[in-house]
Design a protein around this motif. Structure first.
Motif, PDB file in Angstrom:
ATOM      1  N   GLY A 122       0.812  -1.201   0.000  1.00  0.00           N
ATOM      2  CA  GLY A 122       0.000   0.000   0.000  1.00  0.00           C
ATOM      3  C   GLY A 122       0.842   1.246   0.000  1.00  0.00           C
ATOM      4  O   GLY A 122       2.072   1.198   0.107  1.00  0.00           O
ATOM      5  N   LEU A 123       0.173   2.356  -0.131  1.00  0.00           N
ATOM      6  CA  LEU A 123       0.805   3.664   0.019  1.00  0.00           C
ATOM      7  C   LEU A 123      -0.223   4.604   0.616  1.00  0.00           C
ATOM      8  O   LEU A 123      -1.414   4.294   0.654  1.00  0.00           O
ATOM      9  CB  LEU A 123       1.362   4.178  -1.310  1.00  0.00           C
ATOM     10  N   ASP A 124       0.238   5.711   1.084  1.00  0.00           N
ATOM     11  CA  ASP A 124      -0.643   6.723   1.660  1.00  0.00           C
ATOM     12  C   ASP A 124      -0.640   7.943   0.755  1.00  0.00           C
ATOM     13  O   ASP A 124       0.423   8.450   0.398  1.00  0.00           O
ATOM     14  CB  ASP A 124      -0.171   7.126   3.055  1.00  0.00           C
ATOM     15  N   LEU A 125      -1.832   8.401   0.380  1.00  0.00           N
ATOM     16  CA  LEU A 125      -1.992   9.625  -0.393  1.00  0.00           C
ATOM     17  C   LEU A 125      -2.341  10.757   0.570  1.00  0.00           C
ATOM     18  O   LEU A 125      -3.104  10.560   1.518  1.00  0.00           O
ATOM     19  CB  LEU A 125      -3.120   9.465  -1.414  1.00  0.00           C
ATOM     20  N   THR A 126      -1.806  11.938   0.331  1.00  0.00           N
ATOM     21  CA  THR A 126      -2.117  13.075   1.194  1.00  0.00           C
ATOM     22  C   THR A 126      -3.569  13.498   0.986  1.00  0.00           C
ATOM     23  O   THR A 126      -4.032  13.637  -0.150  1.00  0.00           O
ATOM     24  CB  THR A 126      -1.177  14.265   0.934  1.00  0.00           C
ATOM     25  N   VAL A 127      -4.272  13.687   2.075  1.00  0.00           N
ATOM     26  CA  VAL A 127      -5.695  14.046   2.009  1.00  0.00           C
ATOM     27  C   VAL A 127      -5.897  15.338   1.226  1.00  0.00           C
ATOM     28  O   VAL A 127      -6.799  15.442   0.408  1.00  0.00           O
ATOM     29  CB  VAL A 127      -6.299  14.141   3.430  1.00  0.00           C
ATOM     30  N   GLY A 128      -5.029  16.315   1.443  1.00  0.00           N
ATOM     31  CA  GLY A 128      -5.176  17.594   0.760  1.00  0.00           C
ATOM     32  C   GLY A 128      -5.010  17.519  -0.743  1.00  0.00           C
ATOM     33  O   GLY A 128      -5.422  18.429  -1.456  1.00  0.00           O
ATOM     34  N   SER A 129      -4.417  16.434  -1.258  1.00  0.00           N
ATOM     35  CA  SER A 129      -4.248  16.305  -2.705  1.00  0.00           C
ATOM     36  C   SER A 129      -5.484  15.735  -3.396  1.00  0.00           C
ATOM     37  O   SER A 129      -5.574  15.768  -4.623  1.00  0.00           O
ATOM     38  CB  SER A 129      -3.023  15.434  -3.032  1.00  0.00           C
ATOM     39  N   PHE A 130      -6.453  15.241  -2.638  1.00  0.00           N
ATOM     40  CA  PHE A 130      -7.694  14.734  -3.236  1.00  0.00           C
ATOM     41  C   PHE A 130      -8.559  15.896  -3.710  1.00  0.00           C
ATOM     42  O   PHE A 130      -8.641  16.937  -3.050  1.00  0.00           O
ATOM     43  CB  PHE A 130      -8.496  13.919  -2.208  1.00  0.00           C
ATOM     44  N   ASP A 131      -9.216  15.728  -4.841  1.00  0.00           N
ATOM     45  CA  ASP A 131     -10.125  16.754  -5.339  1.00  0.00           C
ATOM     46  C   ASP A 131     -11.298  16.960  -4.382  1.00  0.00           C
ATOM     47  O   ASP A 131     -11.785  18.077  -4.225  1.00  0.00           O
ATOM     48  CB  ASP A 131     -10.655  16.386  -6.729  1.00  0.00           C
ATOM     49  N   ASP A 132     -11.765  15.896  -3.761  1.00  0.00           N
ATOM     50  CA  ASP A 132     -12.876  15.962  -2.805  1.00  0.00           C
ATOM     51  C   ASP A 132     -12.379  15.591  -1.411  1.00  0.00           C
ATOM     52  O   ASP A 132     -12.863  14.653  -0.788  1.00  0.00           O
ATOM     53  CB  ASP A 132     -14.009  15.030  -3.251  1.00  0.00           C
ATOM     54  N   ALA A 133     -11.387  16.330  -0.942  1.00  0.00           N
ATOM     55  CA  ALA A 133     -10.771  16.034   0.356  1.00  0.00           C
ATOM     56  C   ALA A 133     -11.786  16.066   1.496  1.00  0.00           C
ATOM     57  O   ALA A 133     -11.665  15.316   2.471  1.00  0.00           O
ATOM     58  CB  ALA A 133      -9.638  17.020   0.635  1.00  0.00           C
ATOM     59  N   ALA A 134     -12.795  16.907   1.380  1.00  0.00           N
ATOM     60  CA  ALA A 134     -13.782  17.044   2.455  1.00  0.00           C
ATOM     61  C   ALA A 134     -14.605  15.784   2.667  1.00  0.00           C
ATOM     62  O   ALA A 134     -15.221  15.614   3.720  1.00  0.00           O
ATOM     63  CB  ALA A 134     -14.707  18.233   2.181  1.00  0.00           C
ATOM     64  N   SER A 135     -14.604  14.877   1.696  1.00  0.00           N
ATOM     65  CA  SER A 135     -15.378  13.644   1.865  1.00  0.00           C
ATOM     66  C   SER A 135     -14.622  12.590   2.684  1.00  0.00           C
ATOM     67  O   SER A 135     -15.198  11.587   3.082  1.00  0.00           O
ATOM     68  CB  SER A 135     -15.772  13.060   0.504  1.00  0.00           C
ATOM     69  N   LEU A 136     -13.340  12.819   2.929  1.00  0.00           N
ATOM     70  CA  LEU A 136     -12.557  11.908   3.758  1.00  0.00           C
ATOM     71  C   LEU A 136     -12.688  12.319   5.216  1.00  0.00           C
ATOM     72  O   LEU A 136     -12.860  13.501   5.533  1.00  0.00           O
ATOM     73  CB  LEU A 136     -11.095  11.922   3.325  1.00  0.00           C
ATOM     74  N   ARG A 137     -12.593  11.334   6.115  1.00  0.00           N
ATOM     75  CA  ARG A 137     -12.763  11.642   7.538  1.00  0.00           C
ATOM     76  C   ARG A 137     -11.654  10.991   8.351  1.00  0.00           C
ATOM     77  O   ARG A 137     -11.295   9.841   8.116  1.00  0.00           O
ATOM     78  CB  ARG A 137     -14.115  11.170   8.029  1.00  0.00           C
ATOM     79  N   PRO A 138     -11.117  11.732   9.307  1.00  0.00           N
ATOM     80  CA  PRO A 138     -10.066  11.150  10.150  1.00  0.00           C
ATOM     81  C   PRO A 138     -10.664  10.139  11.124  1.00  0.00           C
ATOM     82  O   PRO A 138     -11.697  10.402  11.741  1.00  0.00           O
ATOM     83  CB  PRO A 138      -9.492  12.361  10.886  1.00  0.00           C
ATOM     84  N   VAL A 139     -10.015   8.976  11.233  1.00  0.00           N
ATOM     85  CA  VAL A 139     -10.476   7.937  12.147  1.00  0.00           C
ATOM     86  C   VAL A 139      -9.401   7.528  13.143  1.00  0.00           C
ATOM     87  O   VAL A 139      -9.665   6.704  14.017  1.00  0.00           O
ATOM     88  CB  VAL A 139     -11.001   6.694  11.389  1.00  0.00           C
ATOM     89  N   GLU A 140      -8.189   8.093  13.006  1.00  0.00           N
ATOM     90  CA  GLU A 140      -7.096   7.675  13.878  1.00  0.00           C
ATOM     91  C   GLU A 140      -5.993   8.726  13.909  1.00  0.00           C
ATOM     92  O   GLU A 140      -5.784   9.449  12.938  1.00  0.00           O
ATOM     93  CB  GLU A 140      -6.519   6.354  13.356  1.00  0.00           C
TER      94      GLU A 140
END
Length: 147
Positions: A88-106
């Motif tokens: 896997g890899l981790d993508l930066t949340v701010g680089s998503f076009d719809d970053a607001a649809s992601l939610r922090p869980v940890e």
């Protein structure tokens, strides 16, 4: 359910699409992530490497003995954290076009957490489009406010 999300860097040179199964993300507070992003934490979305399709691959640098990070060499946007030997890899949340649809869980890397920056609900808030000084600079430079 699988969903396709898109994203990329600030200048648009590096773009991606990724198949995701949820909207879960996390904050990493380790010193490597703080230094790599210049922030108090890195907001990241973990995905399978094979789920990411790059229109143009990011540039990469070895950020530690166990990982590399993807970024755009033109605008400097941090895009990935890629651990050696991981599927896997981790993508930066701010680089998503719809970053607001992601939610922090940890929270991760909490040995370096800067507590004063975690709980900020009581701080005053202001909108960029209400800042006349910045609005004037945008209008002088572009004739309008950014989208």
């Amino acid at each position: 359910m699988t969903d396709t999300m898109t994203g990329g860097c600030q200048c648009g040179r590096v773009r991606y699409s990724v198949e995701v199964t949820d909207r879960d993300a996390y904050l990493c507070h380790c010193r490597f992530c703080q230094r790599a992003t210049g922030g108090v934490a890195a907001a990241l979305k973990q995905v399978d490497t094979v789920a990411v399709t790059w229109e143009r691959e990011p540039d990469r640098y070895r950020s530690s003995p166990i990982a590399q990070r993807g970024f755009c060499r033109e605008c400097g946007t941090p895009l990935t954290y890629e651990g050696d030997g991981s599927d896997g890899l981790d993508l930066t949340v701010g680089s998503f076009d719809d970053a607001a649809s992601l939610r922090p869980v940890e929270h991760s890397g909490t040995e370096s957490i800067i507590e004063a920056w975690v709980h900020t609900d009581d701080l005053p808030r202001s909108r960029t489009d209400e800042n006349e000084r910045i609005n004037a600079r945008w209008k002088d430079a572009c004739g309008k406010l950014p989208d």
